[in-house]
Design a protein around this motif. Sequence first.
Motif, PDB file in Angstrom:
ATOM      1  N   VAL A  46      -6.495   1.846   5.553  1.00 33.21           N
ATOM      2  CA  VAL A  46      -5.325   1.291   4.857  1.00 33.21           C
ATOM      3  C   VAL A  46      -4.138   1.113   5.795  1.00 33.21           C
ATOM      4  CG1 VAL A  46      -6.024   2.216   2.627  1.00 33.21           C
ATOM      5  CG2 VAL A  46      -4.592   3.610   4.120  1.00 33.21           C
ATOM      6  N   GLU A  85      -8.282   5.886   3.440  1.00 31.25           N
ATOM      7  CA  GLU A  85      -8.203   6.339   2.047  1.00 31.25           C
ATOM      8  C   GLU A  85      -9.413   5.797   1.300  1.00 31.25           C
ATOM      9  OE1 GLU A  85      -5.253   6.074  -1.869  1.00 31.25           O
ATOM     10  OE2 GLU A  85      -4.599   5.313   0.080  1.00 31.25           O
ATOM     11  N   GLN A  86     -10.196   6.711   0.725  1.00 30.43           N
ATOM     12  CA  GLN A  86     -11.402   6.359  -0.009  1.00 30.43           C
ATOM     13  C   GLN A  86     -12.345   5.500   0.830  1.00 30.43           C
ATOM     14  OE1 GLN A  86     -10.056   4.564  -3.655  1.00 30.43           O
ATOM     15  NE2 GLN A  86      -9.441   6.521  -4.548  1.00 30.43           N
ATOM     16  N   TRP A 103      -0.760  11.529   5.244  1.00 31.98           N
ATOM     17  CA  TRP A 103      -1.230  10.591   4.214  1.00 31.98           C
ATOM     18  C   TRP A 103      -1.616  11.326   2.936  1.00 31.98           C
ATOM     19  CZ3 TRP A 103      -0.147   5.784   3.972  1.00 31.98           C
ATOM     20  CH2 TRP A 103      -0.789   4.962   3.044  1.00 31.98           C
ATOM     21  N   ASP A 104      -2.116  12.538   3.083  1.00 34.01           N
ATOM     22  CA  ASP A 104      -2.411  13.346   1.893  1.00 34.01           C
ATOM     23  C   ASP A 104      -1.130  13.595   1.093  1.00 34.01           C
ATOM     24  OD1 ASP A 104      -4.174  15.183   0.291  1.00 34.01           O
ATOM     25  OD2 ASP A 104      -2.751  16.663   1.031  1.00 34.01           O
ATOM     26  N   VAL A 146      -0.243  10.258  -0.587  1.00 33.87           N
ATOM     27  CA  VAL A 146      -1.094   9.992  -1.760  1.00 33.87           C
ATOM     28  C   VAL A 146      -0.653  10.849  -2.932  1.00 33.87           C
ATOM     29  CG1 VAL A 146      -3.445  10.227  -2.666  1.00 33.87           C
ATOM     30  CG2 VAL A 146      -3.071   9.213  -0.420  1.00 33.87           C
ATOM     31  N   ASP A 167      -3.824  12.447   8.802  1.00 33.96           N
ATOM     32  CA  ASP A 167      -4.521  12.847   7.576  1.00 33.96           C
ATOM     33  C   ASP A 167      -3.630  13.688   6.675  1.00 33.96           C
ATOM     34  OD1 ASP A 167      -6.756  11.501   8.371  1.00 33.96           O
ATOM     35  OD2 ASP A 167      -7.798  13.262   9.165  1.00 33.96           O
ATOM     36  N   SER A 194       0.811  -1.212   0.000  1.00 30.96           N
ATOM     37  CA  SER A 194       0.000   0.000   0.000  1.00 30.96           C
ATOM     38  C   SER A 194       0.844   1.260   0.000  1.00 30.96           C
ATOM     39  CB  SER A 194      -0.922   0.017   1.222  1.00 30.96           C
ATOM     40  OG  SER A 194      -0.158   0.031   2.416  1.00 30.96           O
TER      41      SER A 194
END
Length: 786
Positions: free
Chosen positions: A362, A357-358, A390-391, A394, A387, A283
């Motif tokens: 994860v 995520e979505q 992770w942003d 991503v 958050d 991931s």
Amino acid sequence: MPQSMYVVDASGRMIRWSPWFRDRIVGVSDAEMASIDFLELIHPEDRELVTQRMRKILDQGVQDTLEVRIFLKGGPAFRWFLLMANRFEHEGRFFITGTGIDITRLKKAGMAMMSGEQRYRSIFEQADAPVFITGTDGAIVYVSPAFEKITGYSFQECEGRPFNQFCDETAPGGTTLSMFSDVISDASTIREHEITIRKKNGSSCYVELKLQRYYDNRTEGAIGVLYDLTQRKRLESLTEFRLGLLQQAETASVEEIMQKALDEAEMLTDSSFGFIFFLSADSASSSRCIWSSRVRDQMQAMSEQNVHHPFDVKPFLKETIESGRAVIVNEYPEMGHVGFPSHHPRISSTLSVPIIEQGKVVAVLQVFNKRSPYNNNDAQWVGTLADLVWDIVVRKRAAQAEMRNQSILLQIQKMELIGQLAGGIAHDFNNMLGVILGNTELALSSGDLDPSVEDNLHEIYQAAERSAEMTSQLLAFARKQTAMPRVIEIDETIADSLPILQRVAGEKIVIDWQPVCEECKLHIDPSQLDQILMNLCLNARDAMNGSGKIVIETKRVRIGASQHNGGNFMPPGNYAMLSVTDTGLGIADSHKPHIFEPFFTTKVLGKGTGLGLSSVYGLVKQNRGFVDFESEEGKGSTFRVYLPLHKKRNALGLENGAMSDEPEQTSILVVEDEPEILNLCRMMLEKSGFTVYAASCPSEAIVLAEENSGKIDLLLTDVVMPEMNGTDLSSKLSTISPGFRVLFMSGYSADVVASHGVENPLVNVIRKPFTFKALADKVRETLEVE
């Protein structure tokens, strides 16, 4: 006298009184005074207390003083009096004599002062901001409940201690003492400063101290108010961390980014250690579990000492994964330590925050053993941290995917340019090679040659053939050559490719070629077999980091009906097996299901396109074969390609391609804009017994067709020519002299030929350069087609 004076008997009946008491307090005549009970003058709420005191005076003979409320002239108005009384004995009877002083004004002032003190105390005790009061010596005399809450110390533990003992100041004569000295010396001074408070549990917190002079009727010193800056400091730290992470995100790996996030979460919550666990191994990181820097260093030290702390993290994550929300456990059950080694660190509290995520969890970020209990505030800050990090992850993954796609696109564009360049060069180069091959072949066909000259001509012929094959390989590797299958001997084809494979593999890699050493024919485009072998060898070279051994082996194998089982369907029959074995690193189990997927690669960005093995798979499937592999990490890999053997068929025409005479009436119109090729074709065909009409351009061919209408059996024409291309010329001539067959010749790649209108470039096209025999065979094949 202007004061109350009175005498009462043991029953409380008035015996004597002063005129001031009679007129100002009671307000009745002397006759009425004799019948009044003293307790009737006392406020009802104070009568019980007065009765007790009167009994005490009468029984014990003591003098007593009491503050009570006295009704004025029967009430309801009353005033406060200070009563002073003692016992008086007369003729064997006991009486009480007393005086009263009006203290109403003093009483109201004291009560107002007490009310104000209570009001301010209530404000201090209900305020969220911690408050403390010190004397002029700096010792604490009062702390509010909020102060007790933020520091963990009770009032009893604070009383009498200097305030600076609670401050995290290492240097003597620090900021707090300086502030205190300023406000004591100047009552108008108010000092403010950010300081660090050291709590009872050993942790620290940032506060802003506002200090000023204080005075009341009992205390003189200083009053301080603390404003908790923990949230503001967290926000500042988080903002600074995010900006720093954004600057490093381009060069840092995903694992490094998450490592920094974990360390920041530990610092924000004052935790002892933590980790991030990814639910899917691919991931975000090559490692499924990332530990904080502190734990990682400890693990490294323990590993060097051959001490290990096994830690199954999954039980700690179950609730967070299932609920998708933060979970706080401040008193971890003892059962959570079952199975832990005796030397394993104890776990007292945990905070786990999901990374979503979505709408799907994860990963989980978890921190342990905060010195004070975790709270919802901690969960919110760590959740915000997770958050925003992770942003960034991503976005980094999206940027990496974009860069990878761009790299693949550039690679495809480079291949396209190479193909275009190769196709352009091939036309002229093939024309020249055709002249060399044709003239050499014609020279060899003449008799009475000197043996040394014949040997030289053979060398020239073989060199030209190898050059033609190199051109074909260049087009094939550039993926610009449409497949043109023919029957080949697999060992011969591989043997011809070994020199270029060795150059590509490098000097430090040994190629061990183990041929089948028996007849093993395939029906395949030789360039496709070269491409399969080249990609497998390149893959092996990269797996060995440029040093090792590659074993190339061919075998004849028989696949029985019982062998086509499992997911890899293997039709029964006879196959040629080509295997490529390397001594490289092997393939990880997690990568095995994906190795034949387009664009899948384990190489770093920019070092591979992920098209090599997928091309092998596609080419093998295109030729009705299949491919499998075996690999173990650290022990190399073996790829096996199975291609169906060619089945012999009875064919019409001359098997050996010997030059036999065709009927004299067979006429061929040859159209070629290169004079050398035109002359060569004419000589080749005439020597094979054909009648040849030669034209150097389309307009000349049209004139010849008009002059020999109905006599032309075959049109042999170049595809790309001035005036018009070969397909347009054949259409034009079919209206002048119908009924002829068409054979195209070209030095361009097959896809260029197809782009000029040739419907079947695999059947009615002969590629330049061609030999005497190849031209004669192709002409006969074209004439014999039904």
